[in-house]
Write a protein that holds these residues in place. Structure first.
Motif, PDB file in Angstrom:
ATOM      1  N   VAL A   8     -16.599   5.458  31.051  1.00  0.00           N
ATOM      2  CA  VAL A   8     -17.328   4.528  30.202  1.00  0.00           C
ATOM      3  C   VAL A   8     -16.681   4.500  28.817  1.00  0.00           C
ATOM      4  CG1 VAL A   8     -19.593   3.926  29.269  1.00  0.00           C
ATOM      5  CG2 VAL A   8     -19.434   5.065  31.495  1.00  0.00           C
ATOM      6  N   PHE A   9     -16.166   3.326  28.441  1.00  0.00           N
ATOM      7  CA  PHE A   9     -15.512   3.166  27.145  1.00  0.00           C
ATOM      8  C   PHE A   9     -16.294   2.191  26.272  1.00  0.00           C
ATOM      9  CE2 PHE A   9     -11.428   4.205  29.495  1.00  0.00           C
ATOM     10  CZ  PHE A   9     -11.115   5.342  28.763  1.00  0.00           C
ATOM     11  N   GLY A  10     -16.060   2.262  24.973  1.00  0.00           N
ATOM     12  CA  GLY A  10     -16.702   1.332  24.049  1.00  0.00           C
ATOM     13  C   GLY A  10     -16.826   1.963  22.676  1.00  0.00           C
ATOM     14  N   ALA A  11     -17.032   1.138  21.658  1.00  0.00           N
ATOM     15  CA  ALA A  11     -17.135   1.610  20.274  1.00  0.00           C
ATOM     16  C   ALA A  11     -18.329   2.549  20.105  1.00  0.00           C
ATOM     17  CB  ALA A  11     -17.271   0.417  19.339  1.00  0.00           C
ATOM     18  N   GLY A  12     -18.312   3.334  19.054  1.00  0.00           N
ATOM     19  CA  GLY A  12     -19.428   4.230  18.750  1.00  0.00           C
ATOM     20  C   GLY A  12     -20.703   3.437  18.484  1.00  0.00           C
ATOM     21  N   GLY A  15     -24.127   2.245  22.807  1.00  0.00           N
ATOM     22  CA  GLY A  15     -25.094   2.679  23.820  1.00  0.00           C
ATOM     23  C   GLY A  15     -24.481   3.240  25.092  1.00  0.00           C
ATOM     24  N   LYS A  16     -23.250   3.734  25.005  1.00  0.00           N
ATOM     25  CA  LYS A  16     -22.605   4.327  26.181  1.00  0.00           C
ATOM     26  C   LYS A  16     -23.420   5.511  26.726  1.00  0.00           C
ATOM     27  CE  LYS A  16     -18.888   5.272  23.843  1.00  0.00           C
ATOM     28  NZ  LYS A  16     -19.364   4.647  22.587  1.00  0.00           N
ATOM     29  N   SER A  17     -23.699   6.452  25.839  1.00  0.00           N
ATOM     30  CA  SER A  17     -24.439   7.645  26.273  1.00  0.00           C
ATOM     31  C   SER A  17     -25.827   7.264  26.776  1.00  0.00           C
ATOM     32  CB  SER A  17     -24.570   8.631  25.114  1.00  0.00           C
ATOM     33  OG  SER A  17     -23.289   9.017  24.669  1.00  0.00           O
ATOM     34  N   THR A  58     -17.370   8.729  27.220  1.00  0.00           N
ATOM     35  CA  THR A  58     -16.359   9.052  26.207  1.00  0.00           C
ATOM     36  C   THR A  58     -16.921   8.945  24.786  1.00  0.00           C
ATOM     37  OG1 THR A  58     -15.517   6.801  26.003  1.00  0.00           O
ATOM     38  CG2 THR A  58     -14.565   8.160  27.743  1.00  0.00           C
ATOM     39  N   THR A  59     -16.125   9.385  23.820  1.00  0.00           N
ATOM     40  CA  THR A  59     -16.572   9.387  22.421  1.00  0.00           C
ATOM     41  C   THR A  59     -16.535   8.027  21.756  1.00  0.00           C
ATOM     42  OG1 THR A  59     -14.308   9.890  21.857  1.00  0.00           O
ATOM     43  CG2 THR A  59     -15.866  11.708  21.805  1.00  0.00           C
ATOM     44  N   GLY A  60     -15.773   7.096  22.322  1.00  0.00           N
ATOM     45  CA  GLY A  60     -15.642   5.812  21.647  1.00  0.00           C
ATOM     46  C   GLY A  60     -14.306   5.687  20.978  1.00  0.00           C
ATOM     47  N   SER A  61     -14.261   4.973  19.861  1.00  0.00           N
ATOM     48  CA  SER A  61     -12.980   4.616  19.261  1.00  0.00           C
ATOM     49  C   SER A  61     -12.220   5.795  18.676  1.00  0.00           C
ATOM     50  CB  SER A  61     -13.169   3.552  18.186  1.00  0.00           C
ATOM     51  OG  SER A  61     -14.482   3.101  18.169  1.00  0.00           O
ATOM     52  N   HIS A  62     -12.922   6.892  18.423  1.00  0.00           N
ATOM     53  CA  HIS A  62     -12.225   8.008  17.786  1.00  0.00           C
ATOM     54  C   HIS A  62     -11.689   9.024  18.779  1.00  0.00           C
ATOM     55  CE1 HIS A  62     -13.365   6.290  14.058  1.00  0.00           C
ATOM     56  NE2 HIS A  62     -14.627   6.271  14.432  1.00  0.00           N
ATOM     57  N   PRO A 112     -11.089  -1.908  39.353  1.00  0.00           N
ATOM     58  CA  PRO A 112     -12.528  -2.137  39.215  1.00  0.00           C
ATOM     59  C   PRO A 112     -12.943  -1.966  37.754  1.00  0.00           C
ATOM     60  CG  PRO A 112     -12.065  -0.610  41.003  1.00  0.00           C
ATOM     61  CD  PRO A 112     -10.802  -0.761  40.213  1.00  0.00           C
ATOM     62  N   LEU A 113     -13.418  -3.036  37.147  1.00  0.00           N
ATOM     63  CA  LEU A 113     -13.727  -3.012  35.726  1.00  0.00           C
ATOM     64  C   LEU A 113     -14.872  -3.987  35.463  1.00  0.00           C
ATOM     65  CD1 LEU A 113     -11.006  -3.094  32.990  1.00  0.00           C
ATOM     66  CD2 LEU A 113     -13.031  -4.495  32.749  1.00  0.00           C
ATOM     67  N   ILE A 114     -15.833  -3.541  34.677  1.00  0.00           N
ATOM     68  CA  ILE A 114     -16.943  -4.433  34.357  1.00  0.00           C
ATOM     69  C   ILE A 114     -17.185  -4.418  32.849  1.00  0.00           C
ATOM     70  CG2 ILE A 114     -18.796  -2.717  34.713  1.00  0.00           C
ATOM     71  CD1 ILE A 114     -20.393  -4.999  36.079  1.00  0.00           C
ATOM     72  N   LEU A 115     -17.465  -5.608  32.306  1.00  0.00           N
ATOM     73  CA  LEU A 115     -17.827  -5.726  30.891  1.00  0.00           C
ATOM     74  C   LEU A 115     -19.345  -5.687  30.806  1.00  0.00           C
ATOM     75  CD1 LEU A 115     -16.886  -6.363  27.925  1.00  0.00           C
ATOM     76  CD2 LEU A 115     -17.266  -8.763  28.481  1.00  0.00           C
ATOM     77  N   VAL A 116     -19.851  -4.775  29.966  1.00  0.00           N
ATOM     78  CA  VAL A 116     -21.293  -4.599  29.844  1.00  0.00           C
ATOM     79  C   VAL A 116     -21.748  -4.926  28.423  1.00  0.00           C
ATOM     80  CG1 VAL A 116     -23.185  -2.920  29.979  1.00  0.00           C
ATOM     81  CG2 VAL A 116     -21.319  -2.813  31.645  1.00  0.00           C
ATOM     82  N   GLY A 117     -22.629  -5.885  28.290  1.00  0.00           N
ATOM     83  CA  GLY A 117     -23.221  -6.228  26.994  1.00  0.00           C
ATOM     84  C   GLY A 117     -24.565  -5.533  26.890  1.00  0.00           C
ATOM     85  N   ASN A 118     -24.598  -4.417  26.167  1.00  0.00           N
ATOM     86  CA  ASN A 118     -25.833  -3.617  26.083  1.00  0.00           C
ATOM     87  C   ASN A 118     -26.709  -4.058  24.906  1.00  0.00           C
ATOM     88  OD1 ASN A 118     -27.510  -1.396  26.957  1.00  0.00           O
ATOM     89  ND2 ASN A 118     -26.746  -0.223  25.200  1.00  0.00           N
TER      90      ASN A 118
END
Ligand code: GDP
Ligand code: MG
Length: 175
Positions: A8-12, A15-17, A58-62, A112-118
């Motif tokens: 799971v990737f995405g900026a801090g 809402g990844k966690s 993951t942690t996000g951008s950092h 396999p990749l999905i874009l998620v708008g949380n």
């Protein structure tokens, strides 16, 4: 091995966690607790056998670049998360998407990749419309699926993971 690894990737703060915790434990918390990196395991069905679904939050951008590359190399499927309340968080995914393509370019199968708008529960704060995200998906992420979720209410969280697993045509997986 018998593991199937989702990263799971995405900026801090997108809402990844929260998505992962909602999916794995069914819980939600309002406090923002920055993540180091966590992997959760769940038993799922795969080709009529059981296998372990590993979800790496993951942690996000950092993230350290080496760590990010390792996650991509080891990952089978990817969830790219942004918040519908932040256009910036959508744009920040361009970079990681390129990394995934570069790293996986030798694989013949589609990734396999999905874009998620949380945070779709925050209608009043919305900066990215569903139409815009769909468009982004067909132009920049080249035809990957898009789904809107709320880790807060639980809306579409299970569906997002299910959809991602169903994209892998090399195995028959279900939750
Ligand atoms: P991460 O940095 O991407 O892991 O983000 P977190 O999961 O830690 O969430 C960041 C903040 O957003 C926290 O305060 C969460 O409670 C909040 N949050 C996460 N998901 C949602 C959601 O779907 N709706 C709303 N309203 N808030 C959310
Ligand atoms: Mg986190």
């Amino acid at each position: 091995s018998n593991d199937y690894r989702v990263v799971v990737f995405g900026a801090g703060g997108v809402g990844k966690s929260s998505l992962v915790l909602r999916f794995v434990k069914g819980t939600f918390r309002d406090a923002y607790i920055p993540t180091i990196e966590d992997t959760y395991r769940q038993v799922i069905s795969c080709n009529k056998n059981v296998c372990t679904l590993q979800i790496t939050d993951t942690t996000g951008s950092h993230q350290f670049p080496a760590m990010q590359r390792l996650n991509i190399t080891k990952g089978h499927a990817f969830m790219l998360v942004f918040s519908v309340t932040s256009k910036q968080s959508l744009e920040e995914l361009n970079h990681i998407y390129r990394e995934i393509l570069d790293t996986k370019q030798n694989d013949n199968d589609t990734i396999p990749l999905i874009l998620v708008g949380n945070k779709c529960d925050e209608e009043g704060q919305r900066e990215v419309t569903a139409e815009y995200a769909q468009e982004y998906c067909s132009k920049i992420l080249k035809g990957f699926g898009y789904i809107e979720t709320s880790a807060k209410t639980g809306h579409n969280v299970h569906e997002a993971f299910q959809e991602l697993l169903s994209m892998d045509k090399t195995r028959n997986m279900s939750l």
